[in-house]
Enzyme design. Structure first.
Site, PDB file in Angstrom:
ATOM      1  N   THR A  33       8.314  33.491 -16.900  1.00  0.00           N
ATOM      2  CA  THR A  33       8.721  32.677 -18.051  1.00  0.00           C
ATOM      3  C   THR A  33       9.383  33.537 -19.109  1.00  0.00           C
ATOM      4  OG1 THR A  33       6.837  31.224 -17.615  1.00  0.00           O
ATOM      5  CG2 THR A  33       7.915  31.003 -19.742  1.00  0.00           C
ATOM      6  N   VAL A  61      -3.847  38.451 -12.098  1.00  0.00           N
ATOM      7  CA  VAL A  61      -4.587  38.566 -13.356  1.00  0.00           C
ATOM      8  C   VAL A  61      -3.624  39.016 -14.439  1.00  0.00           C
ATOM      9  CG1 VAL A  61      -6.472  39.696 -14.580  1.00  0.00           C
ATOM     10  CG2 VAL A  61      -6.744  39.106 -12.164  1.00  0.00           C
ATOM     11  N   LYS A 134     -10.125  22.175 -24.872  1.00  0.00           N
ATOM     12  CA  LYS A 134     -11.457  22.140 -25.490  1.00  0.00           C
ATOM     13  C   LYS A 134     -11.358  22.312 -26.999  1.00  0.00           C
ATOM     14  CE  LYS A 134     -15.919  24.510 -25.666  1.00  0.00           C
ATOM     15  NZ  LYS A 134     -16.837  25.482 -25.034  1.00  0.00           N
ATOM     16  N   HIS A 276       0.520 -15.190  -0.688  1.00  0.00           N
ATOM     17  CA  HIS A 276      -0.864 -14.866  -1.058  1.00  0.00           C
ATOM     18  C   HIS A 276      -1.510 -13.943  -0.027  1.00  0.00           C
ATOM     19  CE1 HIS A 276      -0.475 -17.711  -4.317  1.00  0.00           C
ATOM     20  NE2 HIS A 276      -0.069 -18.617  -3.464  1.00  0.00           N
ATOM     21  N   GLU A 328      10.797 -14.222  -3.529  1.00  0.00           N
ATOM     22  CA  GLU A 328      10.422 -13.341  -4.641  1.00  0.00           C
ATOM     23  C   GLU A 328      10.907 -11.911  -4.423  1.00  0.00           C
ATOM     24  OE1 GLU A 328       8.946 -13.711  -7.503  1.00  0.00           O
ATOM     25  OE2 GLU A 328       7.938 -15.662  -7.472  1.00  0.00           O
ATOM     26  N   PHE A 471     -15.121 -13.279  17.248  1.00  0.00           N
ATOM     27  CA  PHE A 471     -15.567 -14.176  18.319  1.00  0.00           C
ATOM     28  C   PHE A 471     -15.778 -15.606  17.818  1.00  0.00           C
ATOM     29  CE2 PHE A 471     -19.730 -12.145  17.062  1.00  0.00           C
ATOM     30  CZ  PHE A 471     -20.323 -13.275  16.496  1.00  0.00           C
TER      31      PHE A 471
END
Length: 522
Positions: A33, A61, A134, A276, A328, A471
């Site tokens: 960056t 890190v 936080k 539907h 629709e 069934f």
């Protein structure tokens, strides 16, 4: 004031940097960056200037340091915090801008290895985001480029970023990291086939806020699966492109999903007309236009205002036929230019293109590996299940009656069996020559569904076949079908009264086959 910027997504970064520069904010950035900002002429320094410690472990890190986390987490209204900062020579950090490593985009590529995926798991960025969120009273946290402009505009116009906005940004930040972690967990879980872990979060992103839900007094929004992209290229309503028409409604989306699922069961050109969430018409043919004509003939009254699904690109002839009625919405793989020219004349019809084939696949197996269950809500919780899928393999069945079905009857029985799983239980489908003749759906007993299907079919019931999603608990449904000329039946079997059903079928010389597989759809 000080800002830390670590952005994997550089959209809007230059403009943000200039805005911060105008507010006399000192910018500190991580290596990638930092280079991008300096290349655009924006003064920025390395985070190492804050930590007096270099990036190590190949960049793993770089921001996990008390000089940074202390500067973010310190409460400005806590004297002890202010004292600790002074003792340890730590400067407060007022703005945190972080875009996390593109984990989802990385694992969406089928060639990505586990090691490559691990390298895209962001640790430092997530820590910065959570720390800033936080302490949102004192720290502005930005994780989405789309938030840069409105926040900077508020700062310019009001002279500050309000507590309400800071709190909203904190909520966005925590949801962002939660979704990020969910995607990682989902990816790692997929390899083990753990579909239903003890704890589960679902990665979703909002597509649009809807005008209302099923009824005007209900609020609603449309979300789709986010996180890991769709490497299987399965068609979906959530990823379809809206080419034309009014804004989609809650009920439109439900019916579009039903239409897509129905036509996805077939390889031949197929059209389904949905009302539907139930197919009132569905047919296969050699051409899409003929499939549409047969589907429409299944129930012309109910087809009015329906949702249409097609498993082939909509061509000019099909579009011309569809344009004769009010529909629709239509969902299809694509639309030809000539079809669009016709359908664009109907300004309100919604046109959705999946831009990928709509065809049968062993969706349940793929869904297992892809980690995308079906989800239904109930009061107090959710129900998850794998999809009820029928692949392209032959459907196994046993002939239970004295008469075996003819070749034409078997063809229609296989067709009806694929259709019936898209009908609400108790479901009955009558079919003939690869077209639905009548449907009985959503009834509290099976014989009523038979009567409804027969009533819809009318004279066309004679010579048709019947599919039942479960069934027959009694032989009365079979007798009702026999009396109108149904010649063959497909059902799962499994009732304690199966022998009565078989005797009734034999009495009317009906061929009946059992599949041993139920297809309830509640």
């Amino acid at each position: 004031m000080r800002a830390i910027i670590s952005a994997a997504n550089r959209d809007g970064l230059t403009e943000l940097g200039r805005e911060l520069q105008d507010h006399d904010v000192a910018i500190f950035s991580t290596s990638g960056t930092l280079k991008a900002l300096q290349a655009d002429g924006i003064p920025a320094e390395s985070v190492s200037e804050l930590t007096n410690f270099p990036e190590i472990l190949e960049g793993r890190v770089k921001t996990l340091h008390p000089a940074i986390l202390g500067g973010i987490l310190a409460r400005r209204d806590f004297p002890q915090h202010e004292e600790d900062l002074q003792v340890h020579n730590i400067s407060p950090i007022d703005i945190v801008v972080v875009n996390l490593y593109p984990f989802a985009e990385t694992v969406a590529r089928t060639e990505t290895t586990l090691e490559e995926a691990q390298e895209q798991i962001d640790i430092g960025g997530v820590t910065l985001v959570r720390a800033a969120a936080k302490n949102f009273q004192d720290v502005i946290v930005l994780v989405r480029p789309e938030d840069y402009v409105p926040v900077m505009q508020e700062w310019r116009e009001q002279g500050e970023v309000s507590l309400e906005t800071r709190r909203r940004l904190a909520a966005i930040a925590f949801q962002h990291t939660a979704s990020y972690d969910t995607t990682i967990a989902e990816y790692l879980r997929m390899a083990s086939g753990d579909l239903f872990p003890e704890q589960l979060t679902l990665p979703l992103e909002r597509v649009q806020s809807l005008r209302y839900g099923e009824n005007p007094h209900q609020l609603a929004s449309f979300y789709r699966w986010s996180g890991i992209a769709n490497p299987l290229k399965l068609p979906s309503v959530g990823r379809a492109e809206v080419l034309h028409g009014k804004e989609l409604s809650y009920n439109n989306l439900l019916d579009l999903d039903a239409a897509l699922g129905a036509v996805q069961s077939f390889t031949a050109p197929t059209v389904a007309i949905i009302k539907h969430t139930n197919p009132c018409g569905l047919a296969c043919d050699d051409t899409l236009v003929n499939a549409y004509k047969k589907a429409y003939a299944g129930d012309p009254i109910s087809a009015f205002g329906g949702i249409i699904g097609c498993n082939r690109p909509v061509d000019e002839a099909t579009a011309h036929e569809i344009s004769q009625i009010f529909a629709e919405a239509i969902i299809a793989p694509d639309f030809t230019p000539a079809a669009l020219e016709i359908l664009y004349q109907k300004k309100n019809i919604r046109l959705l293109a999946t831009h990928c084939p709509i065809e049968p696949k062993v969706v349940s197996t793929q869904a297992l590996h892809h980690g995308r269950p079906e989800v239904r809500s109930i009061s107090g919780g959710l129900l998850l299940q794998t999809p009820d899928a029928v692949g392209e393999g032959d459907i196994e069945y046993s002939v239970m009656t004295e008469r075996e079905p003819t070749f034409d009857e078997v063809t229609d029985l296989m067709f009806a069996w694929k259709v019936v799983r898209h009908v609400k239980s108790n479901a009955i489908v009558l079919a003939h020559k690869l077209a639905v003749m009548g449907v009985g759906a959503g009834q509290m007993n099976r014989v009523t569904s038979v009567h409804l299907a027969v009533g819809k079919a009318g004279d066309r019931a004679r010579g048709s076949v019947l599919a039942s999603d479960a069934f027959f608990p009694f032989a009365d449904g079979i007798e009702a079908a026999a009396k109108v000329g149904v010649t063959a039946i497909i059902q799962p079997g499994g009732s304690v009264r199966d022998e009565e059903a078989i005797r009734m079928a034999n009495r009317y010389a009906i061929a009946m086959i059992f599949t041993g597989r139920r297809h309830f759809r509640h």
